[in-house]
Design a protein around this motif. Structure first.
Motif, short mmCIF file in Angstrom:
data_model
loop_
_atom_site.label_atom_id
_atom_site.label_comp_id
_atom_site.label_asym_id
_atom_site.label_seq_id
_atom_site.Cartn_x
_atom_site.Cartn_y
_atom_site.Cartn_z
N ASP A 1 -44.28 -0.70 -69.39
CA ASP A 1 -45.24 -1.80 -69.36
C ASP A 1 -45.38 -2.37 -67.95
O ASP A 1 -45.18 -3.57 -67.71
N ILE A 2 -45.71 -1.49 -67.02
CA ILE A 2 -45.80 -1.87 -65.59
C ILE A 2 -47.05 -2.72 -65.38
O ILE A 2 -48.14 -2.31 -65.75
N PRO A 3 -46.93 -3.89 -64.77
CA PRO A 3 -48.10 -4.77 -64.60
C PRO A 3 -48.93 -4.47 -63.36
O PRO A 3 -50.10 -4.80 -63.30
N GLU B 1 -59.20 8.68 -57.54
CA GLU B 1 -58.28 9.32 -58.50
C GLU B 1 -57.18 8.33 -58.90
O GLU B 1 -56.85 8.20 -60.07
N PHE B 2 -56.63 7.63 -57.90
CA PHE B 2 -55.55 6.69 -58.23
C PHE B 2 -56.06 5.60 -59.19
O PHE B 2 -55.42 5.28 -60.19
N LEU B 3 -57.23 5.04 -58.86
CA LEU B 3 -57.72 3.94 -59.68
C LEU B 3 -58.11 4.44 -61.08
O LEU B 3 -57.86 3.75 -62.09
N HIS B 4 -58.65 5.64 -61.14
CA HIS B 4 -58.97 6.20 -62.46
C HIS B 4 -57.70 6.47 -63.25
O HIS B 4 -57.59 6.17 -64.44
N TRP B 5 -56.70 7.03 -62.55
CA TRP B 5 -55.40 7.30 -63.20
C TRP B 5 -54.82 6.00 -63.77
O TRP B 5 -54.27 5.98 -64.87
N LEU B 6 -54.99 4.88 -63.03
CA LEU B 6 -54.49 3.58 -63.52
C LEU B 6 -55.19 3.16 -64.81
O LEU B 6 -54.57 2.54 -65.68
N THR B 7 -56.49 3.48 -64.91
CA THR B 7 -57.20 3.11 -66.15
C THR B 7 -56.64 3.91 -67.32
O THR B 7 -56.57 3.42 -68.44
N VAL B 8 -56.21 5.14 -67.04
CA VAL B 8 -55.62 5.96 -68.10
C VAL B 8 -54.24 5.41 -68.45
O VAL B 8 -53.89 5.22 -69.62
N LEU B 9 -53.45 5.10 -67.42
CA LEU B 9 -52.11 4.55 -67.64
C LEU B 9 -52.20 3.26 -68.45
O LEU B 9 -51.45 3.04 -69.41
N GLY B 10 -53.12 2.39 -68.06
CA GLY B 10 -53.21 1.06 -68.69
C GLY B 10 -54.14 1.05 -69.89
O GLY B 10 -54.33 0.00 -70.50
N ASN B 11 -54.73 2.21 -70.20
CA ASN B 11 -55.66 2.30 -71.32
C ASN B 11 -56.70 1.17 -71.23
O ASN B 11 -56.86 0.37 -72.15
N GLU C 1 -52.53 -3.64 -62.65
CA GLU C 1 -53.35 -3.95 -61.46
C GLU C 1 -53.01 -3.02 -60.30
O GLU C 1 -51.83 -2.75 -60.04
N PRO C 2 -54.03 -2.59 -59.55
CA PRO C 2 -53.74 -1.86 -58.31
C PRO C 2 -53.36 -2.82 -57.18
O PRO C 2 -53.85 -3.95 -57.14
N TYR C 3 -52.52 -2.35 -56.29
CA TYR C 3 -52.12 -3.12 -55.10
C TYR C 3 -52.13 -2.14 -53.93
O TYR C 3 -51.33 -1.21 -53.89
N PHE C 4 -53.08 -2.32 -53.01
CA PHE C 4 -53.25 -1.37 -51.90
C PHE C 4 -52.61 -1.90 -50.62
O PHE C 4 -52.69 -3.09 -50.32
N GLY D 1 -62.48 -3.63 -58.27
CA GLY D 1 -61.81 -4.94 -58.32
C GLY D 1 -60.33 -4.84 -57.96
O GLY D 1 -59.46 -5.16 -58.76
N VAL D 2 -60.05 -4.41 -56.71
CA VAL D 2 -58.65 -4.35 -56.26
C VAL D 2 -58.32 -5.70 -55.62
O VAL D 2 -58.92 -6.08 -54.61
N LYS D 3 -57.41 -6.41 -56.25
CA LYS D 3 -57.14 -7.79 -55.84
C LYS D 3 -56.06 -7.89 -54.75
O LYS D 3 -56.17 -8.64 -53.81
N TYR D 4 -55.00 -7.11 -54.89
CA TYR D 4 -53.85 -7.25 -53.98
C TYR D 4 -53.97 -6.28 -52.80
O TYR D 4 -54.13 -5.07 -52.99
N TRP D 5 -53.85 -6.81 -51.58
CA TRP D 5 -53.93 -5.99 -50.36
C TRP D 5 -52.82 -6.40 -49.41
O TRP D 5 -52.69 -7.58 -49.08
N ALA D 6 -52.06 -5.42 -48.95
CA ALA D 6 -50.98 -5.70 -48.00
C ALA D 6 -51.46 -5.48 -46.57
O ALA D 6 -52.09 -4.46 -46.27
#
Ligand code: AHR
Length: 480
Positions: A61-63, A108-118, A129-132, A173-178
């Protein structure tokens, strides 16, 4: 004497941000290629995503997941990894002395996240959420702005349209950026001193916010307990939302190994103090939200045991699993200051989850993460421990002086969830002694008790493909 653990659920210390159970995927070793993405593998779906990996990560359950580095990002040009695969360039990869094919990139990463998070992904729709991390080595401000526009642009502009052309109509909608990664380090392409980093971070932050005011920007800190942390916070605090810290611990000596994560507790306390000073110096009103701590790399890792350029494939023992328990206890106890924490990393590279050609292996550390993520949510509550004390050597040596009489061999955190359930995580550091504790939960306690024990024959046991460290699960009806 029987050790006593007092837990008072009515004394809530702070709300726990769910993001402390975050993960991290870097283009390093077998994390992406051969980890989450392996076209042709028996478990791969039509996109090449390994479904056995997806299924295992889902149980955590990774957020939030940090991407694409790490040190990797200091020479990464995100535009190499978008559009038709056949036109993507293969480049030398400087951080880990490899080659990057760019077969797997932003979409690919963002799409993969949609699959992971359904989920569909997009603002308000992410379940993970993605964090780039931005390239602060060879990357330019133009490139950073373009990446944000590509991911988040809503209008009729060049990079937003390029995203649409590549198949994603709605903004990601990538909210977190380092603002860079480990820019203080001599190993980093484009290493900077604190003053130069601060100047650059401010220029980037201002421009990025003009483009997208909703971004959550993360400043590049060091260990949390250094003059770099203090200096960059003093200069940059008005422009950022979070401050990042990285620490890895490891020792072949069990007591040193299992107690070492307590340095993170000291680092968090020190950073919280730096944040206060920086706010005062910058005249930030006390009512304004605090800059939180983003511990975006933590874990047990010895780079000499598992070198980065060889893929950093650590083999985790029960001792390491207990250390991870202490790490997570620290984040729960320090919830007041914590906005995010990301175990480094989530697949194959210094990871609880390994892939093989046959399938996956959950290392000893996996079940600790799973238990914390499942139970240690809600609010952190007041606890007090009276039990064994360790006064022997620690790593670093000063650590044993941090707690008054030495190190408590029972390391504890406790939470109360929305549903009123009280959860207590207890790590018994002592490899030679089973302990029975007197657990006193304040207030009226109703209902049953559920216990989960992670143990093994000795602290050196590891999980193999055939056998995993047993989680002895038990329930108790609350009588007695
Ligand atoms: O997680 C492995 C590496 O450790 C990261 O790339 C870097 O940021 C850190 O030094």
């Amino acid at each position: 004497e029987t050790p006593v653990i007092d837990v008072d659920p009515s004394r809530r210390v702070a709300k726990i941000d769910k993001n402390i159970y975050g993960g991290f995927l870097e283009h390093m070793g077998r994390c992406i290629y051969g980890g989450i993405y392996q076209p042709g593998h028996a478990s791969a779906d039509t996109h090449g995503y390994r479904t056995d990996v997806l299924k295992s990560l889902q149980t955590l359950d990774i957020p939030v997941l940090r991407y694409p580095g790490g040190n990797f990002v200091a020479t990464y040009h995100w535009q190499d990894g978008i559009g038709p695969r056949e036109s993507r360039p293969t480049r030398p990869e400087l951080a880990w002395e490899g080659v990057e094919t760019n077969e797997f990139g932003t979409d690919e990463f963002l799409h993969w996240l949609t699959v992971l998070g359904n989920c569909e992904g997009g603002v308000g729709k992410w379940t993970v959420e993605p964090y780039f991390a931005l390239n602060f080595g060879t990357g330019t401000l133009d490139e950073a702005l373009a990446w944000v526009e590509y991911c988040n642009g809503k209008g009729n502009t060049y990079y937003a349209n390029l995203r649409r052309k590549n198949g994603r109509e709605e903004p990601w909608g990538v909210k977190y950026w380092a603002l860079g990664n480990e820019m203080y380090g001599p190993w980093q392409v484009g290493q900077l001193n604190a003053e130069d980093y601060s100047k650059k971070a401010i220029v980037f932050a201002k421009a990025l916010r003009l483009l997208d005011p909703s971004l959550v920007l993360v400043l590049c800190g060091e260990t949390g307990y250094s003059s770099w942390d203090f200096e960059v916070l003093r200069s940059c605090i008005p422009y950022v939302d979070m401050h990042s810290i990285h620490i890895y611990t490891a020792s072949s000596d069990h007591m040193k190994n299992v107690s070492a994560p307590l340095i993170a507790e000291r680092a968090i306390e020190a950073t919280a103090a730096f944040i206060d000073v920086a706010r005062i110096e910058n005249n930030i009103a006390p009512t304004k939200p605090r800059t939180t701590i983003c511990f975006d790399e933590w874990n047990v890792w010895s780079p000499t045991r598992a070198p980065g350029n060889l893929g950093a494939e650590e083999k985790y023992t029960l001792s390491d699993a207990l250390a991870v328990g202490v790490w997570l206890n620290v984040f729960v106890r320090q919830a007041k200051y914590m906005g995010m924490a990301n175990i480094a990393q989530s697949v194959n590279v210094i990871s609880p989850l390994m892939t093989t050609e046959k399938g996956i292996v959950k290392q000893t550390t996996f079940c600790i993460l799973e238990l914390f993520s499942r139970y240690m949510r809600g609010w952190t509550v007041h606890t007090h421990v009276r039990g064994g004390v360790y006064t022997g050597d620690t790593e670093p040596a000063w650590l044993k002086g941090v707690q008054e009489e030495g190190i408590n061999t029972l390391d504890v955190s406790a939470t109360v969830g929305k549903d009123g359930w009280v959860s207590v995580a207890v790590v018994n550091m002592d490899e030679n002694k089973d302990v029975e504790v007197d657990l006193k939960i304040g207030g009226a306690v109703e209902g049953g008790v559920e216990t989960h024990t992670v143990t093994g024959e000795n602290v050196n046991v590891v999980n193999t493909e055939e056998e995993e460290v047993r989680i002895a699960e038990g329930t108790w009806d609350g009588k007695g």
